[in-house]
Enzyme design. Structure first.
Site, PDB file in Angstrom:
ATOM      1  N   ASP A 305       0.846  -1.179   0.000  1.00  0.00           N
ATOM      2  CA  ASP A 305       0.000   0.000   0.000  1.00  0.00           C
ATOM      3  C   ASP A 305       0.884   1.232   0.000  1.00  0.00           C
ATOM      4  O   ASP A 305       2.103   1.146   0.204  1.00  0.00           O
ATOM      5  CB  ASP A 305      -0.904  -0.029   1.237  1.00  0.00           C
ATOM      6  CG  ASP A 305      -2.121   0.879   1.094  1.00  0.00           C
ATOM      7  OD1 ASP A 305      -2.168   1.668   0.138  1.00  0.00           O
ATOM      8  OD2 ASP A 305      -3.024   0.782   1.942  1.00  0.00           O
ATOM      9  N   THR A 307       0.123   4.220   1.979  1.00  0.00           N
ATOM     10  CA  THR A 307       0.178   4.792   3.319  1.00  0.00           C
ATOM     11  C   THR A 307       0.891   3.851   4.278  1.00  0.00           C
ATOM     12  O   THR A 307       0.579   2.664   4.359  1.00  0.00           O
ATOM     13  CB  THR A 307      -1.248   5.083   3.826  1.00  0.00           C
ATOM     14  OG1 THR A 307      -1.921   5.896   2.869  1.00  0.00           O
ATOM     15  CG2 THR A 307      -1.210   5.800   5.163  1.00  0.00           C
ATOM     16  N   ASP A 546      -0.557  -3.361   6.529  1.00  0.00           N
ATOM     17  CA  ASP A 546      -0.712  -3.038   7.948  1.00  0.00           C
ATOM     18  C   ASP A 546      -2.170  -2.906   8.370  1.00  0.00           C
ATOM     19  O   ASP A 546      -2.461  -2.842   9.550  1.00  0.00           O
ATOM     20  CB  ASP A 546       0.023  -1.736   8.292  1.00  0.00           C
ATOM     21  CG  ASP A 546      -0.522  -0.536   7.517  1.00  0.00           C
ATOM     22  OD1 ASP A 546      -1.380  -0.725   6.632  1.00  0.00           O
ATOM     23  OD2 ASP A 546      -0.079   0.593   7.803  1.00  0.00           O
TER      24      ASP A 546
END
Length: 783
Positions: A305, A307, A546
């Site tokens: 990802d 972020t 995450d």
């Protein structure tokens, strides 16, 4: 989807009292979960001590201690050294794993005596009241008591990929995770009675065999075992029939049999894995399964990802623009609605937390119903008594295209600057958790920024240099993702893909993934499908994540890598956990995996070469009825200097070459010609000594010179390309053998009696000729 409670807000479940907890502990009603899948100290000692080769070599050692001089029992020291080193290294790895497991151990939020607090999962008791929020894993089976938009993903248990809503009275299964919303539940089954534990207790047992590398080593050892038994029998019979006596016959038979055993191959494989675990542990990387170290070496595509990986994940509101142009009143109402939305979610995501820090919660705004954010929806919302209902989400998802082209173009312009844009909109009708209302009124656009990590560009450049393709799979606007990806140098960043247009067809999706690198508006099921599609093209895929939206893809990837600060669900399913959450750690992690597998393959080549030449020598000597050309101590010296000592150093050497399938094929393709050449050279040198009619001790020394020389040639070929360390290692081993020949005490100890100069020169010439031919052959075969 309304907030639902089993009672009023003043009658929320208070949980068990201290006395009730003590009573359940006394009755054994505790969540006694199975321990982490690592071996006990006793299992480690037994597995390293009671090996088939240790038992065989131990038996041969007993024979030599009875019939031969003590010097011929030197290989017994090798058994002890192998066993001790293996035990020590695996115990180090176990300590590292256990220490990091404590740091990463899941925690449960438990309500007792009316207060919520965190406990270790193993301290939960039957009937405890637990809290769960988005990203949390359900740690015990339970019954829902409260639900605030609670949606649970049970795909890890049932295979069903769509989250399901859970309301008071519904059952929760341990091992599932919260995809959206939050709630409280009562523990109804704990410990080994829980659903997930019953499913996975057997699967979680520690194993060292579930990897291509270990399977390859086992296959090689199987071949060796098949060849060893009949060859050893032939050798013993032939040596005992000679007229040199029983002692000499047994000594020669033991020497040949010991040489066929690749005793250090299993040891160095275990040591390489164990040292890899310890090294990664020092970098705050938890290895949940040892074969994950090997998988690291094979990865050629890594997905992540934006972020928290490329960016730091520290979101902050940069701007808020009211949409209806009414000035301060509109802006004030929008700010109040934003603050109220952030306050209404008991477990806000990063975007809502940033909004909550920028806009204070207004007085008197009471949430009546709420829809929590989920990665699949791309929006959240709440209705407030006297103020109406508001939504917050991706502009293009909430608005579509009809009648809002100008607003969407403005949002896209902001997105191209690498900023996240969310839209605040009001709605007239009731909220529906499945889809946004058809009629929404834009109220404000919120611009949120994030900082690119300072080390992200260097990390991406490392991946590119090492031939690892990078794929960014983000839920943000494609232009936002493209802008950030372009800043760190990801190839193809200028041509992002909107995941809402992705094909459902697997082959078509795989083809698109081969050509493009940056994807926005990706939902969790698409991440999983993209990982699977890459796998169908033969790629070894690592997935880094995450958040709860990454769980499915992490589970299905060849290697799941979780950030230490991420959700409990991601840490639970990943094979590796970066405890410090640093994206820049990944190159070092991948390099460690490459070091392990490349060095084991290099070491395997020289060990199997020894088995090949020992087997050929044993068969040839047995059929011809000749005395075996070595004493056990000769082969101990040769093996130590050309295989054992250099193999130990090579197994720990840095290496960045990406691993490829075919370990067994490449190992045998190298070892077969190398071992055959070494055996032929040894037999020819032995026959030259026989023709020269020199004493038996000098003939054995001639064979030792030839085999040691060819062993060093094999070592040089197996360690190509030769760098400074490898040249130094070769020089040191050559010098060691020379010292043994020159020092009288060592020469006597190893029963070496130098032959006449003409015979010695003939042996050296033979080594040079066969070494050149072998080098040419191995180069042509490219092994």
């Amino acid at each position: 989807m309304r907030l639902q409670y089993s009672g009023s807000r003043n009658q929320r479940p208070q949980g068990l009292s201290a006395a009730e907890v003590a009573d359940r502990v006394a009755r054994g009603l505790v969540n006694d979960v199975p321990s982490a899948p690592t071996r006990t100290i006793g299992q480690i000692v037994r597995s390293n001590l009671l090996t088939r080769f240790n038992l065989l070599l131990g038996s041969l050692l007993a024979v030599i201690l009875v019939v031969g001089p003590l010097q011929d029992a030197l290989f017994g020291l090798v058994i002890v050294a192998n066993t001790v080193v293996g035990i020590v290294q695996e115990l180090r790895a176990k300590r590292t794993l256990d220490r990091l497991e404590v740091v990463n151990a899941p925690r449960a939020r438990v309500v007792r005596d009316g207060r919520a607090g965190e406990l270790a999962v193993g301290q939960v008791v039957l009937d405890d009241v637990l809290e769960a929020a988005a990203g949390d894993q359900v740690v015990v089976d339970g019954e829902v008591l409260e639900a605030a938009g609670l949606e649970v993903d049970e795909s890890l248990l049932t295979g069903e990929s769509e989250p399901v809503a859970r309301n008071p009275g519904d059952r929760l299964l341990s091992g599932s995770f919260v995809a959206a919303g939050s709630g409280r539940y009562r523990a109804t089954k704990v410990g080994r009675e829980a659903y997930a534990v019953q499913l996975t207790e057997e699967a979680r047992r520690f194993t060292l065999a579930s990897s291509e590398l270990r399977a390859g080593v086992d296959q090689i050892l199987k071949y060796v075992t098949w060849a060893l038994v009949p060859t050893a029998a032939l050798l013993f019979v032939s040596q005992l029939r000679l007229e040199h006596g029983v002692r000499a016959g047994l000594s020669g038979a033991v020497a040949g049999t010991v040489a066929m055993v690749p005793e250090g191959l299993v040891l160095l494989t275990s040591v390489a894995f164990a040292v890899g675990v310890v090294r990664l542990g020092r970098r705050q990387v938890l290895v949940r399964e040892l074969p994950a170290v090997e998988t690291l070496a094979r990865v050629d595509v890594i997905c992540f990802d934006k972020t928290g990986t490329i960016t730091a994940g520290d979101l902050a509101v940069q701007d808020m623009v009211a949409e209806d142009g009414a000035g301060e009143p509109a802006a004030g109402e929008a700010a109040a609605a934003l603050g109220a939305l952030a306050a209404a979610d008991p477990n806000p995501n990063a975007t809502l937390r940033a909004i909550g820090e920028a806009f204070a919660a207004p007085e008197g705004w009471r949430a009546e119903a709420a829809v929590p954010f989920s990665s699949a929806r791309k929006w959240s919302g709440a209705s407030f008594a006297g103020h109406g209902a508001f939504l917050l989400g991706a502009p293009e998802v909430l608005l579509g295209q009809d009648g809002h082209g100008a607003l969407l173009r403005r949002a896209e312009v902001l997105a191209t600057e690498g900023r996240r844009v969310v839209l605040l909109a009001s709605v007239a009708g009731p909220l529906d958790g499945e889809r946004p209302p058809a009629e929404v009124v834009p109220r404000a656009m919120v611009v949120i920024g994030d900082q690119v990590r300072g080390d992200a560009a260097d990390t991406i450049a490392w991946f590119a240099a090492e031939g690892v393709k990078v794929k960014v799979l983000s839920g943000d606007h494609p232009r936002t993702v493209a802008a950030i990806a372009g800043q760190v140098g990801i190839p193809g960043a200028g041509d992002p893909v909107d995941a809402r247009t992705l094909p459902e067809d697997g082959p078509e999706l795989a083809g698109l993934l081969e050509r493009r690198s940056v994807f926005g508006r990706v939902v969790p099921r698409q991440k999983r499908a993209m990982v699977e599609a890459l796998g169908t093209r033969g790629h070894v895929v690592a997935m880094t994540g995450d958040g709860v939206n990454d769980v499915l893809a992490l589970k299905d990837a060849d290697l799941g890598i979780a950030m230490g600060g991420g959700s409990a669900a991601t840490r639970a399913v990943a094979e590796l956990v970066l405890l410090d959450g640093r994206f820049a750690t990944l190159p070092a992690v991948m390099a460690e995996g490459r070091r392990v597998i490349a060095n084991i393959e290099r070491v395997a080549k020289v060990f199997v070469t020894k088995t090949v030449y020992a087997t050929v020598l044993a068969v040839a000597v047995g059929i011809a009825g000749l005395a075996f050309p070595f004493l056990p101590r000769h082969l101990t010296l040769i093996s130590s200097l050309t295989i054992g000592i250099p193999g130990f150093f090579l197994a720990l050497e840095p290496c960045s070459q990406r691993a490829t399938p075919g370990f067994v094929r490449r190992t045998l393709a190298f070892a077969a010609p190398a071992g055959l050449t070494a055996a032929i050279g040894t037999l020819v040198a032995y026959q030259v000594a026989d023709v020269a009619n020199i004493p038996q001790d000098e003939a054995r020394t001639t064979a030792t010179l030839a085999l040691a020389g060819l062993g060093l040639v094999v070592l040089a070929l197996a360690t190509r390309p030769l760098n400074r360390l490898r040249r130094l290692l070769l020089a040191a081993m050559t010098a060691g053998f020379t010292v043994v020949l020159l020092v009288p005490f060592l020469r006597t100890f190893f029963a070496l009696d130098p032959p006449p100069l003409r015979v010695a020169l003939a042996a050296v010439a033979l080594v040079a000729t066969l070494g050149a031919l072998l080098t040419l052959l191995v180069t042509r075969l490219r092994v």
